[in-house]
Write a protein that holds these residues in place. Structure first.
Motif, PDB file in Angstrom:
ATOM      1  N   PRO A  39      -5.148   4.539 -41.504  1.00 19.20           N
ATOM      2  CA  PRO A  39      -5.174   5.881 -42.101  1.00 19.20           C
ATOM      3  C   PRO A  39      -4.618   5.951 -43.522  1.00 19.20           C
ATOM      4  O   PRO A  39      -5.042   6.787 -44.305  1.00 19.20           O
ATOM      5  N   ASP A  40      -3.671   5.062 -43.862  1.00 21.60           N
ATOM      6  CA  ASP A  40      -3.115   5.080 -45.219  1.00 21.60           C
ATOM      7  C   ASP A  40      -3.889   4.179 -46.169  1.00 21.60           C
ATOM      8  O   ASP A  40      -3.544   4.079 -47.355  1.00 21.60           O
ATOM      9  N   GLY A  41      -4.925   3.484 -45.673  1.00 26.49           N
ATOM     10  CA  GLY A  41      -5.749   2.641 -46.519  1.00 26.49           C
ATOM     11  C   GLY A  41      -5.115   1.334 -46.925  1.00 26.49           C
ATOM     12  O   GLY A  41      -5.686   0.594 -47.738  1.00 26.49           O
ATOM     13  N   GLN A  42      -3.945   0.973 -46.378  1.00 22.57           N
ATOM     14  CA  GLN A  42      -3.230  -0.229 -46.788  1.00 22.57           C
ATOM     15  C   GLN A  42      -3.539  -1.445 -45.912  1.00 22.57           C
ATOM     16  O   GLN A  42      -3.094  -2.550 -46.234  1.00 22.57           O
ATOM     17  N   HIS A  43      -4.273  -1.258 -44.834  1.00 25.74           N
ATOM     18  CA  HIS A  43      -4.553  -2.363 -43.910  1.00 25.74           C
ATOM     19  C   HIS A  43      -6.030  -2.379 -43.555  1.00 25.74           C
ATOM     20  O   HIS A  43      -6.669  -1.330 -43.414  1.00 25.74           O
ATOM     21  N   LEU A  44      -6.563  -3.579 -43.412  1.00 29.85           N
ATOM     22  CA  LEU A  44      -7.927  -3.774 -42.939  1.00 29.85           C
ATOM     23  C   LEU A  44      -7.880  -4.592 -41.664  1.00 29.85           C
ATOM     24  O   LEU A  44      -7.235  -5.648 -41.619  1.00 29.85           O
ATOM     25  N   LEU A  45      -8.556  -4.118 -40.620  1.00 30.10           N
ATOM     26  CA  LEU A  45      -8.653  -4.856 -39.369  1.00 30.10           C
ATOM     27  C   LEU A  45     -10.093  -5.321 -39.202  1.00 30.10           C
ATOM     28  O   LEU A  45     -11.026  -4.506 -39.278  1.00 30.10           O
ATOM     29  N   VAL A  46     -10.263  -6.608 -38.994  1.00 31.78           N
ATOM     30  CA  VAL A  46     -11.588  -7.198 -38.855  1.00 31.78           C
ATOM     31  C   VAL A  46     -11.717  -7.759 -37.445  1.00 31.78           C
ATOM     32  O   VAL A  46     -10.905  -8.582 -37.016  1.00 31.78           O
ATOM     33  N   LEU A  47     -12.728  -7.275 -36.731  1.00 35.68           N
ATOM     34  CA  LEU A  47     -13.022  -7.754 -35.379  1.00 35.68           C
ATOM     35  C   LEU A  47     -14.261  -8.622 -35.453  1.00 35.68           C
ATOM     36  O   LEU A  47     -15.350  -8.149 -35.783  1.00 35.68           O
ATOM     37  N   ALA A  69       5.520 -10.385 -40.558  1.00 32.28           N
ATOM     38  CA  ALA A  69       4.700 -10.983 -39.501  1.00 32.28           C
ATOM     39  C   ALA A  69       3.268 -10.459 -39.574  1.00 32.28           C
ATOM     40  O   ALA A  69       3.028  -9.280 -39.833  1.00 32.28           O
ATOM     41  N   ASN A  70       2.317 -11.379 -39.348  1.00 28.61           N
ATOM     42  CA  ASN A  70       0.899 -11.013 -39.345  1.00 28.61           C
ATOM     43  C   ASN A  70       0.464 -10.618 -37.932  1.00 28.61           C
ATOM     44  O   ASN A  70       1.146 -10.891 -36.949  1.00 28.61           O
ATOM     45  N   LEU A  71      -0.706 -10.009 -37.866  1.00 30.67           N
ATOM     46  CA  LEU A  71      -1.300  -9.624 -36.585  1.00 30.67           C
ATOM     47  C   LEU A  71      -2.618 -10.362 -36.435  1.00 30.67           C
ATOM     48  O   LEU A  71      -3.540 -10.196 -37.248  1.00 30.67           O
ATOM     49  N   GLU A  72      -2.689 -11.192 -35.401  1.00 28.15           N
ATOM     50  CA  GLU A  72      -3.929 -11.918 -35.116  1.00 28.15           C
ATOM     51  C   GLU A  72      -4.002 -12.160 -33.613  1.00 28.15           C
ATOM     52  O   GLU A  72      -3.078 -12.721 -33.021  1.00 28.15           O
ATOM     53  N   ARG A  73      -5.073 -11.693 -32.996  1.00 26.49           N
ATOM     54  CA  ARG A  73      -5.268 -11.848 -31.549  1.00 26.49           C
ATOM     55  C   ARG A  73      -6.653 -12.411 -31.306  1.00 26.49           C
ATOM     56  O   ARG A  73      -7.639 -11.971 -31.918  1.00 26.49           O
ATOM     57  N   ASN A  74      -6.763 -13.386 -30.423  1.00 21.74           N
ATOM     58  CA  ASN A  74      -8.081 -13.921 -30.059  1.00 21.74           C
ATOM     59  C   ASN A  74      -8.169 -14.081 -28.548  1.00 21.74           C
ATOM     60  O   ASN A  74      -7.172 -13.987 -27.839  1.00 21.74           O
TER      61      ASN A  74
END
Length: 788
Positions: A39-47, A69-74
């Protein structure tokens, strides 16, 4: 004047953490990636859903990274797949949000980003109640989640085709507080239903049939109104809408919900849906396999916006949809279409060099369009229209294009007429002559007839007045473009008034009506002033609205193309345009205007004539339709609806207004309306009195007004008729009746006595008919003469 669009790169991913990895991830996989911004435009999530290698995964990238810390889930099949990346509002801090990652088996991870710390897992929750449940679609609405889950039968060997209604639509609040994350109680919106795709707007949840649904259940959409606990069934193309308030869980059964509509829905064709998305205005955008883009409003109505080029769309062919303010952006096969949602006009069509494109939220600027591609983020903006010193080529093209449309409508040939054929001359000399005269008169202002053939010179002298009007209009347009900001408004008002007046004095066809729609949408205030001027609307000394428009103008306002002739393309008839202007700038005048139009109709067209506007849809209903399209409802709108119903003076409308006032418990106004409109006709008088008598039997709110109500009693009502109405509407008590009740709201004989005395003492109609005969001294009375 067409605006030119320009694509400008605003980011090459160098301002993102691991920007090179983001670029590589967008280039991987055969299937398109799913990209969503925070919502703040500061993050991009790619699926990335493509099959391994690499593994399907979701990765978050931060703009202007400062570490953490990064966010990555597989995941790897047969592990449950990811079905939703949802941003939910957090009530702890204003404007804060959390990320919910929802997996197919209902497990939900709630993440939060903290500056300098990075992504933190707040909690892991179980969304579904049953271990065998499988989520097929999920969306967020504020701080709540809504999803459709599959509940397989207990018997593992059951035929799945016989268990089509094995899905359930549920909602659940997800509360983020200082103590952690907590799930609210589950609420079942619909059970025993087919599979639905769930899409949410800020106030409504749309249930779109999945592609694999049965033909019998894919003929309609469902719209859930959470605040009203109401579920609406709508078949937009057929104009069918049916709503039902769900008071208990038993009413949420899908099959019971459809019981009252099966007959109507069985004859409809299945919905043609290729792609669906929610617009920023709260409507549902649907793209058909033929390329037609339609908007379904929350009230269930549908209007056509635009037709995409390229023929039928294959099921796997992606179409990107996004609304930015009043602009609808579509990407299909590398082509960007920008369309005005209100008028359906194509603003810009641009061929993109990028293979895969995603729309991003534009913060701050409503009409700014941002595109994410494999090479970076681009911003699409419109350049200001340049003042052309040589308008002749464009003007000549307009002459030939208009001539093409004119001749094609009147041609009996099936061959397509083009501008090139017209320019060669031959049969059609009129556009050639007009183009030559326009070019010559603009270039040779001092000597307009020099160098023209004699025939053209004579024609030029004949149409000199029209040319002067055209030149003055072009001069005014130039003044608008070159004027300082302080003078632009006055120039625009003058220009709009000239245009509205010109159209009202020409043929009101579909093209002119579409043009007026765009003028009213672009310059609402100036169009309102132009309407007042053209209709000569003003208040007289008594404060009543009067109009001194000519009969020709009235016929254009009321007798132009109607809604059934226009279809669902966003264009509305002129009467509706003017009503919308009244609502916006002078709402208290609208009922008087509708009354004026009804008076004109009664003088110009025979009653119930099919050629007249009242022979189709009554004018007051058309005005009510404009009022119903307002986004926000207020008390003033309720009062306006009442005034529109009453100003029509139609019995059904008056009774509808009376019932509306009764629902609002505005008893003083109820009595005033009854007293005023009972004089219109004996039949309406009887309906009004019977309605109020039924209300009088149920409660004591009308007791202070009985002296006003009893004189309204129709002459044909007898004492037995009155007692029958009263007994039919007495409230049913839950307790055993007692002779003397302590409650003071019960009907007594004493309250009815004045009315009954009035009726009994009134001379009977039949007595009046035979009074002369009864008083005659001759007995028996003479035989009346027979008619031969």
């Amino acid at each position: 004047m067409k605006r030119a669009g320009m694509l400008r790169q605003v980011s090459d991913f160098s301002d993102f953490s691991r920007g090179h990895g983001l670029q590589e991830l967008l280039r991987q996989g055969e299937e398109p990636s799913y990209v969503q911004s925070s919502p703040d435009g500061q993050h991009l999530l790619v699926l990335q859903k493509s099959r391994p290698p690499p593994l399907p995964r979701v990765v978050a990238f931060q703009r202007h990274s400062i570490g953490g810390a990064n966010l990555e889930r597989n995941w790897q099949p047969p592990q449950p797949a990811l079905v939703g990346l949802l941003f939910l509002q957090s009530p702890v801090t204003l404007g804060s949000w959390v990320l919910a990652i929802v997996w197919e088996h209902g497990r939900t991870e709630v993440w939060h980003f903290v500056v300098a710390v990075g992504w933190q897992l707040l909690q892991t929750l179980e969304l579904c109640q049953g271990a065998r449940a499988r989520i097929v679609s999920v969306c967020s609405q504020g701080a709540s989640l809504a999803w459709c889950e599959e509940r397989p039968p207990l018997d593992a060997h059951s035929d799945m085709s016989k268990c089509a209604f094995r899905f359930c639509v549920c909602t659940r609040a997800l509360e983020v507080g200082e103590q952690g994350v907590r799930l609210g109680s589950i609420r079942i919106v619909l059970h025993n239903s087919p599979e639905y795709q769930i899409l949410a707007s800020p106030q409504h949840v749309f249930l779109v049939p999945a592609a694999a649904s049965f033909a019998t259940t894919s003929k309609f959409l469902l719209i859930w109104h959470p605040e009203k606990a109401k579920l609406a069934i709508t078949a937009p193309s057929a104009g069918f809408v049916h709503s039902k308030v769900l008071h208990s869980s038993s009413e949420s059964d899908f099959r019971k919900l459809l019981l009252g509509s099966v007959g109507l829905l069985s004859g409809l064709a299945p919905l043609d849906i290729h792609t669906s998305a929610v617009s920023n205005s709260g409507g549902l955008l649907l793209v058909s396999t033929k390329g037609a883009v339609n908007m379904v409003e929350p009230d269930g109505t549908q209007r056509h916006i635009f037709d995409l080029e390229g023929g039928p769309l294959a099921q796997g062919r992606p179409v990107q949809l996004k609304t930015f303010g009043s602009i609808l952006a579509c990407v299909l096969a590398g082509v960007l279409y920008l369309v005005d949602q209100n008028s359906g006009r194509l603003i810009e069509k641009k061929i993109l060099s990028m293979k895969e494109v995603h729309f991003l939220e534009s913060l701050g600027e409503e009409d700014s369009i941002q595109l994410l591609t494999q090479t970076g983020i681009y911003n699409f903006s419109f350049s200001k229209p340049e003042d052309s010193s040589r308008p002749e080529p464009c003007l000549v093209e307009m002459v030939f294009e208009e001539a093409c449309r004119y001749y094609q409508r009147r041609s009996l040939s099936s061959s397509k007429l083009t501008v090139e054929k017209l320019k060669k001359g031959g049969v059609f000399q009129a556009p050639v002559a007009l183009a030559a005269i326009l070019q010559h008169s603009i270039n040779q202002k001092q000597k307009p007839a020099q160098g023209l053939p004699d025939t053209y010179a004579k024609l030029l002298s004949t149409m000199s007045l029209e040319l002067q009007s055209y030149m003055s209009l072009e001069l005014l347009k130039t003044c608008v473009v070159c004027a300082p900001e302080s003078d632009v408004e006055s120039y625009c008002e003058e220009l709009v008034e000239q245009e509205v007046s010109r159209v009202l004095h020409s043929d009101m066809d579909k093209d002119n009506l579409a043009y007026l729609n765009s003028v009213f949408a672009s310059f609402p205030k100036a169009a309102w002033k132009a309407t007042r001027s053209c209709l000569q609307l003003q208040q007289n000394g008594d404060g009543l609205l009067v109009a001194r428009a000519t009969p020709e103008v009235w016929k254009k306002v009321l007798g132009g193309p109607q809604q059934e002739d226009l279809g669902h393309n966003g264009v509305v008839p002129l009467f509706e345009l003017i009503c919308a202007s009244f609502l916006r700038f002078k709402p208290k005048w609208l009922p008087s205007f509708v009354e004026l139009t009804q008076q004109y109709v009664s003088l110009s067209w025979a009653y119930s004539s099919k050629e007249g506007p009242e022979g189709r849809v009554p004018l007051y209903k058309r005005a009510l339709g404009v009022l119903a399209r307002k986004n926000k409802r207020s008390e003033a709108d309720d009062e306006m609806e009442l005034e529109l119903l009453l100003c029509s003076k139609r019995p059904k409308a008056v009774l509808q207004a009376l019932h509306f006032l009764i629902c609002l418990k505005r008893w003083q106004r109820v009595v005033e309306v009854a007293e005023k409109f009972s004089k219109l006709s004996p039949l309406l008088n009887k309906e009004i009195f019977t309605t109020l008598l039924a209300e009088f039997a149920q409660h004591r709110e009308l007791d202070p007004y009985l002296e006003t109500l009893w004189p309204l009693c129709p002459a044909e009502l007898t004492a037995s008729d009155i007692l029958t109405v009263v007994l039919q509407h007495l409230p049913r008590s839950q307790e055993d009746p007692v002779p003397f009740s302590s409650e003071g709201n019960q009907l007594t004989v004493g309250l009815l006595k004045p009315l009954l005395q009035r009726v009994v003492q009134r001379p009977c109609i039949q007595d009046e008919m035979y009074s002369d005969a009864l008083q005659s001294p001759i007995f028996p009375p003479p035989t009346p003469p027979r008619e031969h």
